[in-house]
Design a protein around this motif. Structure first.
Motif, PDB file in Angstrom:
ATOM      1  N   ALA A 125      29.463  74.234  35.934  1.00 17.06           N
ATOM      2  CA  ALA A 125      30.039  75.028  37.021  1.00 17.06           C
ATOM      3  C   ALA A 125      31.536  75.218  36.840  1.00 17.06           C
ATOM      4  CB  ALA A 125      29.751  74.376  38.376  1.00 17.06           C
ATOM      5  N   ALA A 126      32.242  74.135  36.459  1.00 19.67           N
ATOM      6  CA  ALA A 126      33.693  74.236  36.292  1.00 19.67           C
ATOM      7  C   ALA A 126      34.053  75.223  35.186  1.00 19.67           C
ATOM      8  CB  ALA A 126      34.279  72.853  35.990  1.00 19.67           C
ATOM      9  N   THR A 127      33.249  75.255  34.133  1.00 21.53           N
ATOM     10  CA  THR A 127      33.511  76.192  33.039  1.00 21.53           C
ATOM     11  C   THR A 127      33.223  77.620  33.481  1.00 21.53           C
ATOM     12  OG1 THR A 127      33.065  74.535  31.345  1.00 21.53           O
ATOM     13  CG2 THR A 127      32.821  76.839  30.701  1.00 21.53           C
ATOM     14  N   ARG A 128      32.185  77.828  34.284  1.00 21.23           N
ATOM     15  CA  ARG A 128      31.909  79.175  34.796  1.00 21.23           C
ATOM     16  C   ARG A 128      33.076  79.658  35.658  1.00 21.23           C
ATOM     17  NH1 ARG A 128      26.833  77.120  36.441  1.00 21.23           N
ATOM     18  NH2 ARG A 128      27.292  77.680  38.595  1.00 21.23           N
ATOM     19  N   GLU A 129      33.577  78.796  36.520  1.00 23.58           N
ATOM     20  CA  GLU A 129      34.697  79.173  37.380  1.00 23.58           C
ATOM     21  C   GLU A 129      35.948  79.456  36.555  1.00 23.58           C
ATOM     22  OE1 GLU A 129      35.088  76.047  40.208  1.00 23.58           O
ATOM     23  OE2 GLU A 129      33.113  76.407  41.107  1.00 23.58           O
ATOM     24  N   TRP A 130      36.176  78.664  35.530  1.00 25.99           N
ATOM     25  CA  TRP A 130      37.328  78.887  34.647  1.00 25.99           C
ATOM     26  C   TRP A 130      37.191  80.224  33.925  1.00 25.99           C
ATOM     27  CZ3 TRP A 130      37.358  79.292  29.244  1.00 25.99           C
ATOM     28  CH2 TRP A 130      38.626  79.327  28.668  1.00 25.99           C
ATOM     29  N   ALA A 131      35.983  80.506  33.431  1.00 29.52           N
ATOM     30  CA  ALA A 131      35.751  81.758  32.727  1.00 29.52           C
ATOM     31  C   ALA A 131      35.981  82.954  33.642  1.00 29.52           C
ATOM     32  CB  ALA A 131      34.331  81.794  32.158  1.00 29.52           C
ATOM     33  N   MET A 132      35.620  82.826  34.924  1.00 34.44           N
ATOM     34  CA  MET A 132      35.820  83.918  35.880  1.00 34.44           C
ATOM     35  C   MET A 132      37.295  84.271  36.021  1.00 34.44           C
ATOM     36  SD  MET A 132      32.909  85.015  37.169  1.00 34.44           S
ATOM     37  CE  MET A 132      33.349  85.726  38.739  1.00 34.44           C
ATOM     38  N   ARG A 133      38.168  83.281  35.831  1.00 33.86           N
ATOM     39  CA  ARG A 133      39.611  83.514  35.958  1.00 33.86           C
ATOM     40  C   ARG A 133      40.220  84.030  34.656  1.00 33.86           C
ATOM     41  NH1 ARG A 133      39.122  78.414  38.478  1.00 33.86           N
ATOM     42  NH2 ARG A 133      40.092  77.389  36.684  1.00 33.86           N
ATOM     43  N   HIS A 134      39.445  84.080  33.581  1.00 37.36           N
ATOM     44  CA  HIS A 134      39.976  84.477  32.282  1.00 37.36           C
ATOM     45  C   HIS A 134      39.104  85.550  31.624  1.00 37.36           C
ATOM     46  CE1 HIS A 134      41.732  80.472  33.002  1.00 37.36           C
ATOM     47  NE2 HIS A 134      42.744  80.883  32.248  1.00 37.36           N
ATOM     48  N   LEU A 135      38.490  86.401  32.418  1.00 40.92           N
ATOM     49  CA  LEU A 135      37.573  87.397  31.867  1.00 40.92           C
ATOM     50  C   LEU A 135      38.263  88.391  30.947  1.00 40.92           C
ATOM     51  CD1 LEU A 135      35.343  88.167  35.002  1.00 40.92           C
ATOM     52  CD2 LEU A 135      34.704  86.877  32.951  1.00 40.92           C
ATOM     53  N   GLY A 136      39.561  88.626  31.131  1.00 43.63           N
ATOM     54  CA  GLY A 136      40.285  89.572  30.289  1.00 43.63           C
ATOM     55  C   GLY A 136      40.653  89.018  28.932  1.00 43.63           C
ATOM     56  N   GLU A 137      40.378  87.739  28.712  1.00 43.07           N
ATOM     57  CA  GLU A 137      40.725  87.106  27.451  1.00 43.07           C
ATOM     58  C   GLU A 137      39.490  86.973  26.554  1.00 43.07           C
ATOM     59  OE1 GLU A 137      42.451  83.359  28.427  1.00 43.07           O
ATOM     60  OE2 GLU A 137      43.709  84.201  30.022  1.00 43.07           O
ATOM     61  N   PRO A 138      39.678  86.795  25.244  1.00 52.11           N
ATOM     62  CA  PRO A 138      38.521  86.538  24.368  1.00 52.11           C
ATOM     63  C   PRO A 138      37.848  85.229  24.758  1.00 52.11           C
ATOM     64  CG  PRO A 138      40.455  87.152  23.087  1.00 52.11           C
ATOM     65  CD  PRO A 138      40.938  86.901  24.486  1.00 52.11           C
ATOM     66  N   LEU A 139      36.570  85.268  25.037  1.00 46.79           N
ATOM     67  CA  LEU A 139      35.836  84.069  25.459  1.00 46.79           C
ATOM     68  C   LEU A 139      34.586  83.941  24.601  1.00 46.79           C
ATOM     69  CD1 LEU A 139      36.062  84.352  29.363  1.00 46.79           C
ATOM     70  CD2 LEU A 139      37.357  82.805  27.888  1.00 46.79           C
TER      71      LEU A 139
ATOM     72  N   LEU B  35      31.523  81.704  22.650  1.00 48.90           N
ATOM     73  CA  LEU B  35      30.665  80.581  23.030  1.00 48.90           C
ATOM     74  C   LEU B  35      31.333  79.263  22.670  1.00 48.90           C
ATOM     75  CD1 LEU B  35      27.978  79.584  24.123  1.00 48.90           C
ATOM     76  CD2 LEU B  35      26.990  79.901  21.840  1.00 48.90           C
ATOM     77  N   VAL B  36      32.038  79.235  21.555  1.00 58.32           N
ATOM     78  CA  VAL B  36      32.747  78.016  21.154  1.00 58.32           C
ATOM     79  C   VAL B  36      33.824  77.675  22.179  1.00 58.32           C
ATOM     80  CG1 VAL B  36      34.274  77.009  19.417  1.00 58.32           C
ATOM     81  CG2 VAL B  36      32.275  78.336  18.699  1.00 58.32           C
ATOM     82  N   THR B  37      34.563  78.685  22.635  1.00 57.49           N
ATOM     83  CA  THR B  37      35.610  78.462  23.632  1.00 57.49           C
ATOM     84  C   THR B  37      35.033  77.869  24.912  1.00 57.49           C
ATOM     85  OG1 THR B  37      36.900  80.313  22.755  1.00 57.49           O
ATOM     86  CG2 THR B  37      37.428  79.569  24.983  1.00 57.49           C
ATOM     87  N   LEU B  38      33.915  78.419  25.363  1.00 59.03           N
ATOM     88  CA  LEU B  38      33.286  77.929  26.595  1.00 59.03           C
ATOM     89  C   LEU B  38      32.757  76.506  26.412  1.00 59.03           C
ATOM     90  CD1 LEU B  38      31.304  81.136  27.629  1.00 59.03           C
ATOM     91  CD2 LEU B  38      33.449  80.313  28.606  1.00 59.03           C
ATOM     92  N   ALA B  39      32.125  76.245  25.295  1.00 58.38           N
ATOM     93  CA  ALA B  39      31.591  74.908  25.040  1.00 58.38           C
ATOM     94  C   ALA B  39      32.717  73.885  24.944  1.00 58.38           C
ATOM     95  CB  ALA B  39      30.744  74.910  23.775  1.00 58.38           C
ATOM     96  N   ASP B  40      33.828  74.271  24.297  1.00 58.62           N
ATOM     97  CA  ASP B  40      34.975  73.366  24.196  1.00 58.62           C
ATOM     98  C   ASP B  40      35.540  73.051  25.581  1.00 58.62           C
ATOM     99  OD1 ASP B  40      34.758  73.237  21.480  1.00 58.62           O
ATOM    100  OD2 ASP B  40      36.390  74.642  21.048  1.00 58.62           O
ATOM    101  N   HIS B  41      35.614  74.073  26.458  1.00 60.77           N
ATOM    102  CA  HIS B  41      36.127  73.824  27.802  1.00 60.77           C
ATOM    103  C   HIS B  41      35.222  72.848  28.550  1.00 60.77           C
ATOM    104  CE1 HIS B  41      36.806  74.545  32.121  1.00 60.77           C
ATOM    105  NE2 HIS B  41      38.066  74.787  31.745  1.00 60.77           N
ATOM    106  N   ALA B  42      33.913  72.973  28.346  1.00 61.33           N
ATOM    107  CA  ALA B  42      32.968  72.070  29.018  1.00 61.33           C
ATOM    108  C   ALA B  42      32.871  70.721  28.323  1.00 61.33           C
ATOM    109  CB  ALA B  42      31.591  72.724  29.059  1.00 61.33           C
ATOM    110  N   ARG B  43      33.521  70.599  27.170  1.00 64.25           N
ATOM    111  CA  ARG B  43      33.489  69.369  26.375  1.00 64.25           C
ATOM    112  C   ARG B  43      32.059  68.993  26.001  1.00 64.25           C
ATOM    113  NH1 ARG B  43      38.151  65.600  29.332  1.00 64.25           N
ATOM    114  NH2 ARG B  43      39.832  67.144  29.101  1.00 64.25           N
TER     115      ARG B  43
END
Length: 331
Positions: free
Chosen positions: A212-226, A228-236
């Motif tokens: 959930a925290a990664t989804r919320e973070w991604a919502m705030r950064h939709l204009g940036e390159p995101l 799958l690796v970036t998302l997985a790294d954010h979720a650790r």
């Protein structure tokens, strides 16, 4: 003259009840539109009034087209056993070859009568999952405004019934007449796209779910390159664990979810402001206007420019102001 019989059932939505008379009645001299109830008695609508009709269901036997407007009660018709006997009998009197038309969730009426088995149909997107559970033999397409299967036609929400009536008029007598009637009713003669552009998709709410925290973070950064690796790294998490948990919690893949959030953001930007399409593309993470147009056409069914033209908030406010500034002809 082509006879159109409109069957008013208890709880009928008044707007939907009026559509056939408004559209076909405007094509003067070509259609006779009559309204009936099962027993000829007044019918309670879904609003705070009833309507008086001049006919009972016996007129269905002589109709060339039968229109069934929707009622919220129709969603309870979850099989033949749920169809009231008087309604089943009335439907059985419709002669072979007559055109059957439903508006919104009146699709349930024909499905319960077994008239949609193996056939394509649509209904309101909010009821699509429920409808599919109870009528798996119907080839439901919840993404379109209406389905024309020859002698059986179904439409999505209330206004899609208007689209369907204009389509039938166009099929019967050509585009010139359909366009003329649309102008008189002050409605577009044809709407591009399907129901996808009208589906409400609220932002995901925070929860204790692990991504959930990664989804919320991604919502705030939709204009940036995101990636799958970036998302997985954010979720650790490892890519495999992140993908598995993401799908378990959202029902979809990270890539599909991200695309939908970017489409939703683009929709909001197109509705709310004057940003050029290329700027909307950048802010919503599509990069280029060409990429935005491609994904918008695939996901929403219309171009960004067409969507903005339909949903501009300023235009909606202007129309609302006009509607309350006088007594325009009902449309």
């Amino acid at each position: 003259m082509h006879r159109v019989a409109v069957l008013a059932l208890d709880g009928v939505v008044p707007f939907e009840l009026s559509l056939a008379a408004r559209i076909f009645g405007t094509a003067e001299g070509l259609y006779e539109v009559i309204t009936c109830s099962l027993d000829g008695a007044p019918v309670a609508t879904g609003a705070d009034y009833s309507v008086v009709v001049a006919h009972d269901a016996s007129v269905l036997a002589e109709a060339d087209t039968v229109v069934v407007p929707g009622s919220e009660a129709h969603a309870a018709f979850t099989g033949p056993h749920a169809l009231p006997e008087p309604l089943a009998i009335a439907l059985g009197t419709i002669r072979p070859g007559s055109r059957l038309v439903t508006i919104c969730i009146a699709t349930y009426v024909l499905a319960a009568a077994g008239l949609l088995d193996g056939r394509p149909a649509t209904t309101h997107w909010r009821h699509a999952a429920h409808f599919r559970r109870h009528y798996p033999r119907v080839r439901l397409d919840p993404g379109v405004l209406f389905v024309d299967d020859g002698d059986v036609l179904t439409s999505a929400g209330a206004a899609a019934g208007l689209d369907l009536c204009l389509h039938m008029l166009r099929r019967d007598h050509g585009s010139d007449l359909a366009n003329q009637v649309a102008r008189r009713c002050v409605v577009p003669p044809w709407r591009d796209g399907g129901q996808a552009q009208y589906v409400e998709r609220p932002l995901p709410t925070s929860s204790d779910a692990s991504v959930a925290a990664t989804r919320e973070w991604a919502m705030r950064h939709l204009g940036e390159p995101l990636s799958l690796v970036t998302l997985a790294d954010h979720a650790r998490m490892s890519l495999r664990t992140f993908t598995r948990r993401f799908r378990a919690e959202t029902g979809t893949s990270p890539g599909r979810w991200l695309l939908q959030q970017r489409l939703d953001l683009a929709r909001t930007l197109l509705e709310a402001g004057d940003l050029p399409v290329d700027r909307v593309a950048t802010r919503s993470g599509f990069g280029t206007a060409a990429s935005l147009r491609r994904h918008f056409a695939a996901g929403i069914g219309v171009s960004p420019v067409a969507y903005r033209r339909t949903f501009r908030r300023e235009a909606a406010v202007a129309v609302s102001t006009e509607c309350f500034s006088g007594n325009p002809e009902p449309g």
